[in-house]
Design an enzyme around this catalytic site. Structure first.
Site, mmCIF file in Angstrom:
data_model
loop_
_atom_site.group_PDB
_atom_site.id
_atom_site.type_symbol
_atom_site.label_atom_id
_atom_site.label_comp_id
_atom_site.label_asym_id
_atom_site.label_seq_id
_atom_site.Cartn_x
_atom_site.Cartn_y
_atom_site.Cartn_z
ATOM 1 N N HIS A 127 -24.008 42.409 89.197
ATOM 2 C CA HIS A 127 -22.697 41.845 89.802
ATOM 3 C C HIS A 127 -21.819 42.995 90.108
ATOM 4 O O HIS A 127 -21.673 44.030 89.543
ATOM 5 C CB HIS A 127 -22.041 40.775 88.553
ATOM 6 C CG HIS A 127 -22.941 40.093 88.014
ATOM 7 N ND1 HIS A 127 -24.089 40.048 87.143
ATOM 8 C CD2 HIS A 127 -23.063 38.583 88.449
ATOM 9 C CE1 HIS A 127 -24.665 38.821 87.091
ATOM 10 N NE2 HIS A 127 -24.021 37.966 87.624
ATOM 11 N N LYS A 152 -31.451 38.432 91.194
ATOM 12 C CA LYS A 152 -29.947 37.782 91.357
ATOM 13 C C LYS A 152 -29.202 38.772 91.766
ATOM 14 O O LYS A 152 -28.939 39.751 91.200
ATOM 15 C CB LYS A 152 -29.513 37.003 90.384
ATOM 16 C CG LYS A 152 -28.230 36.482 90.483
ATOM 17 C CD LYS A 152 -27.592 35.777 89.073
ATOM 18 C CE LYS A 152 -26.175 35.580 89.185
ATOM 19 N NZ LYS A 152 -25.695 35.284 87.993
ATOM 20 N N ARG A 190 -22.963 30.036 98.837
ATOM 21 C CA ARG A 190 -23.239 29.185 97.675
ATOM 22 C C ARG A 190 -23.652 27.947 98.369
ATOM 23 O O ARG A 190 -24.845 27.054 97.880
ATOM 24 C CB ARG A 190 -22.029 28.983 96.973
ATOM 25 C CG ARG A 190 -21.334 30.141 96.106
ATOM 26 C CD ARG A 190 -20.119 29.931 95.564
ATOM 27 N NE ARG A 190 -19.766 30.822 94.828
ATOM 28 C CZ ARG A 190 -20.268 31.525 93.640
ATOM 29 N NH1 ARG A 190 -21.277 31.052 92.998
ATOM 30 N NH2 ARG A 190 -19.513 32.699 93.045
ATOM 31 N N SER A 211 -17.395 29.888 86.482
ATOM 32 C CA SER A 211 -17.730 31.303 85.696
ATOM 33 C C SER A 211 -17.408 32.492 86.551
ATOM 34 O O SER A 211 -17.420 33.416 86.197
ATOM 35 C CB SER A 211 -19.046 31.226 84.837
ATOM 36 O OG SER A 211 -20.032 31.110 85.814
ATOM 37 N N SER A 249 -10.357 19.655 108.239
ATOM 38 C CA SER A 249 -11.494 19.716 109.184
ATOM 39 C C SER A 249 -12.748 19.699 108.486
ATOM 40 O O SER A 249 -13.617 18.859 108.926
ATOM 41 C CB SER A 249 -11.357 20.960 110.077
ATOM 42 O OG SER A 249 -10.253 20.943 110.688
ATOM 43 N N LYS A 303 -6.594 32.153 117.129
ATOM 44 C CA LYS A 303 -6.897 31.617 118.303
ATOM 45 C C LYS A 303 -6.817 32.377 119.492
ATOM 46 O O LYS A 303 -7.526 32.329 120.377
ATOM 47 C CB LYS A 303 -5.853 30.432 118.614
ATOM 48 C CG LYS A 303 -5.892 29.194 117.621
ATOM 49 C CD LYS A 303 -4.971 28.156 117.830
ATOM 50 C CE LYS A 303 -5.018 27.007 116.968
ATOM 51 N NZ LYS A 303 -4.380 25.753 117.323
ATOM 52 N N ASP A 344 -6.714 21.665 121.769
ATOM 53 C CA ASP A 344 -5.193 21.014 121.373
ATOM 54 C C ASP A 344 -4.584 20.594 122.589
ATOM 55 O O ASP A 344 -3.717 19.417 122.307
ATOM 56 C CB ASP A 344 -4.415 22.494 121.119
ATOM 57 C CG ASP A 344 -4.900 23.004 119.650
ATOM 58 O OD1 ASP A 344 -5.306 22.224 118.813
ATOM 59 O OD2 ASP A 344 -4.807 24.225 119.316
ATOM 60 N N GLY A 375 3.055 27.737 118.726
ATOM 61 C CA GLY A 375 1.803 27.444 119.407
ATOM 62 C C GLY A 375 1.347 26.021 120.128
ATOM 63 O O GLY A 375 1.072 26.147 121.028
ATOM 64 N N THR A 397 15.380 29.220 119.041
ATOM 65 C CA THR A 397 15.364 30.673 119.349
ATOM 66 C C THR A 397 15.314 30.551 120.811
ATOM 67 O O THR A 397 14.207 30.382 121.493
ATOM 68 C CB THR A 397 14.367 31.635 118.956
ATOM 69 O OG1 THR A 397 14.438 31.421 117.446
ATOM 70 C CG2 THR A 397 14.615 32.998 119.357
ATOM 71 N N TYR A 468 2.053 15.580 111.139
ATOM 72 C CA TYR A 468 1.191 14.136 110.611
ATOM 73 C C TYR A 468 1.440 14.010 109.231
ATOM 74 O O TYR A 468 0.731 13.163 108.516
ATOM 75 C CB TYR A 468 -0.172 14.131 110.994
ATOM 76 C CG TYR A 468 -0.974 15.583 110.778
ATOM 77 C CD1 TYR A 468 -1.547 15.844 109.489
ATOM 78 C CD2 TYR A 468 -1.052 16.321 111.878
ATOM 79 C CE1 TYR A 468 -2.006 16.783 109.200
ATOM 80 C CE2 TYR A 468 -1.745 17.593 111.468
ATOM 81 C CZ TYR A 468 -2.182 17.993 110.258
ATOM 82 O OH TYR A 468 -2.971 19.057 110.125
ATOM 83 N N GLN A 496 -8.310 16.003 118.543
ATOM 84 C CA GLN A 496 -8.782 17.288 118.844
ATOM 85 C C GLN A 496 -10.218 17.523 117.912
ATOM 86 O O GLN A 496 -11.173 18.260 118.440
ATOM 87 C CB GLN A 496 -7.820 18.577 118.514
ATOM 88 C CG GLN A 496 -7.143 18.524 116.902
ATOM 89 C CD GLN A 496 -8.154 19.207 116.101
ATOM 90 O OE1 GLN A 496 -9.019 20.049 116.357
ATOM 91 N NE2 GLN A 496 -7.901 19.208 114.828
ATOM 92 N N GLN A 500 -13.898 18.175 119.707
ATOM 93 C CA GLN A 500 -14.707 19.422 119.052
ATOM 94 C C GLN A 500 -16.120 19.033 119.017
ATOM 95 O O GLN A 500 -17.001 19.482 119.445
ATOM 96 C CB GLN A 500 -14.155 20.170 117.842
ATOM 97 C CG GLN A 500 -12.905 20.825 118.310
ATOM 98 C CD GLN A 500 -12.420 21.490 116.828
ATOM 99 O OE1 GLN A 500 -12.477 21.235 115.844
ATOM 100 N NE2 GLN A 500 -11.727 22.636 117.274
#
Ligand code: NAP
Length: 527
Positions: A127, A152, A190, A211, A249, A303, A344, A375, A397, A468, A496, A500
């Site tokens: 580990h 392991k 995993r 753990s 998503s 992006k 988008d 964006g 702005t 949303y 969107q 995809q």
């Protein structure tokens, strides 16, 4: 030796860290009835490891048992010497633990645990809670020549590419193996353990009681990440972002793959900001075509990095002018390994025109007010200009609004006009179509509205709020009260995701499933 035969199925192992044997036994029963294939008894957590306590745990266990007693250096609580810990494990094995786990570095002191007639099958483990060790291959070689039956390795992940390094270990180990990249960024190691035929993967019974860092819950693995359907052929999808833990998503796309009976899993892939971090992950994926990565969603802050990596020549025209993509297809073609699109803008424009019951082309000449210049506004303004709308960008702005207007004024096929105006100049009937691309009114500030109260919202104005959460913002409520056509951000969100899915699979997206998942999530229920 009383070990169970090595099964080909990857075991779901639930670690138990109670400090009292009776409580640990209770958790063992709960884990077995929740579907655990094996429990790992962390004997280093017990305050008493006497025979009575071990008997409480190991008499007629409800599922196979792996026992371990980890030192503080290996992430455990035991202060005992190697010999003392080996003795506890040997007693556990004699009482019925089918497997024991002992640290590779201490193997010389494992005594009877390593003998030819050892009482339980043996796992050798290492580990590293700080980083991925540079010498993983050397560690694996040492494990291969140790007396252990299973190898392991567990190490802290700095990025999702470390999970792909864990896949390398699973593929190159001659013995059954577990390779776990710990932390949120190692989640793929995993979940995909089953694809690569790992001995097992660890999952906690309830959130926060694992753990090791990054352990998913048993329930997440089963219901969200489609554990039971994963096999060697499973293809991999995911969303790259930072943060990404809140993303809907994975829930949407995994439910969609399940509905489409598609052998695929979709994971959150957290990558820290920076093009180098983004590129390191993409390199790891492209170097390992056998990992079967097919599609990637990309969100903030990657992006622009995604467009730079995929290359302007491999994305659609509007994505190029927006300067960002949110969707990548890994083609498997060495000549053009990645292609990308921006879903988008199409998602937003289609949400709008669907609400208006018209076509994209009908936006030609329509007067649109876009609130915000970030964006989301950028993608929408680019598309509005492309389809010939007459757009005004209102932004807090002013300089950002001016910059955006200058960039897209007269751009694209339809050459719509774009001009800038101050946020405080909104008054009277200022546009036929209003699109909010600011977070004003978003949860938890649900009483806020980006349009001043003295501006009347009345039919036939169309009001589209890209927010949303909540589904009906104060802006949309005001618009609805005034008889306007309203469009919720949730339509853009579903569009969107659907675009995809269709780009990656070439199949129609199960929109009803997507909508159901989104609405269930937004109402506070997890799938
Ligand atoms: P962004 O790049 O951070 O831009 C935020 C914009 O909002 C900026 O123009 C900013 O103005 C403005 N703004 C922020 N706080 C404000 C305030 N208190 N008052 C007035 N203006 C304010 O964010 P983004 O990615 O464009 O996202 C914006 C919103 O779009 C999000 O909140 C989200 O709800 C929505 N969105 C929805 C979807 C969907 O699928 N439905 C997808 C993406 C985004 P300054 O320039 O002055 O800072």
């Amino acid at each position: 030796m009383t070990c169970e035969p090595v099964a080909s199925e990857t075991r779901l192992i639930v670690p138990l860290t109670q400090t009292d044997a009776a409580a640990m036994r209770e958790a063992m029963v709960a884990a077995a009835s929740a579907g655990a294939d094996m429990v790992e008894l962390r004997l280093d957590y017990l305050t008493d490891t006497g025979d009575e306590a071990l008997r409480t745990l190991l008499t007629d266990p409800p599922c196979p048992v792996l026992a371990t007693c980890r030192t503080t250096a290996e992430g455990g609580r035991s202060q005992g010497s190697d010999g003392e810990r080996a003795e506890i494990l040997a007693r556990a094995a004699a009482m019925g633990a089918a497997w024991v786990d002992f640290e590779l570095a201490s193997m010389a002191d494992a005594g009877a645990l390593t003998g030819a007639d050892r009482p339980a099958a043996l796992i050798a483990s290492t580990h590293d809670f700080d980083r991925r060790p540079a010498d993983l291959e050397a560690t694996l070689a040492q494990m291969e020549s140790s007396p252990a039956d299973v190898n392991k390795v567990a190490f802290a992940a700095a990025g999702p590419e470390d999970a792909w390094a864990a896949f390398d270990i699973l593929r190159s180990s001659a013995k059954p193996a577990m390779a776990l990249a710990m932390g949120e960024q190692g989640l793929a190691s995993r979940v995909m353990a089953r694809k690569f035929g790992a001995f097992g993967t660890f999952a906690s019974l309830t959130r926060g009681c694992g753990s090791a860092p990054g352990q998913p819950t048993l329930d997440d693995l089963r219901t969200l990440y489609r554990w039971d359907s994963i096999n060697a052929e499973t293809t991999l999808f995911g969303v790259i972002g930072c943060p990404v833990g809140h993303s809907m998503s994975p829930a949407i796309h995994n439910a969609s793959f399940a509905a489409a009976v598609s052998n695929a899993v979709y994971l959150p892939l957290r990558i820290e900001p920076g093009a180098d971090n983004f590129n390191r992950f993409i390199d790891a994926v492209l170097q390992r075509p056998w990992s079967d990565v097919v599609g990637l969603s990309v969100t903030i802050p990657h992006k622009e990095n995604a467009l730079a990596r995929v290359g302007a020549g491999n994305v659609d025209e509007l994505a190029r002018s927006i300067g960002a993509i949110n969707t990548i297809l890994v083609t498997g073609d060495p000549g053009q390994p990645l292609v990308g699109i921006n879903t988008d803008y199409a998602a937003a424009i289609d949400a709008l025109v669907d609400g208006m019951e018209c076509t994209r082309e009908d936006l030609d000449g329509r007067e649109v007010a876009v609130l915000g210049a970030g964006g989301a506004a950028r993608a929408i303004v680019a598309a509005l200009a492309y389809y010939g709308a007459v757009t005004t960008v209102y932004n807090r702005t002013a300089s950002r609004a001016e910059q955006l207007a200058a960039e897209f004024d007269g751009s694209g096929a339809g050459a719509g006009s774009v001009k800038a105006a101050g946020f405080d100049t909104m008054s009277g009937e200022f546009a036929e179509i209003i699109i909010n691309c600011t977070p004003v009114g978003m949860h938890p500030n649900v009483d806020a509205c980006p349009i001043p109260d003295d501006v009347h919202l009345e039919a036939p104005t169309v009001v589209f709020d890209t927010i949303y959460t909540p589904l009906t913002t104060r802006l949309l409520q005001r618009a609805d009260d005034g008889g306007c056509i309203t469009v919720s951000g949730v339509e853009m969100f579903i569009n969107q995701a659907a675009a995809q899915f269709e780009f990656w699979t070439g199949e129609p997206a199960p929109r009803d499933v997507m909508r159901e998942v989104v609405l269930r999530r937004l109402s506070g229920d997890k799938p």
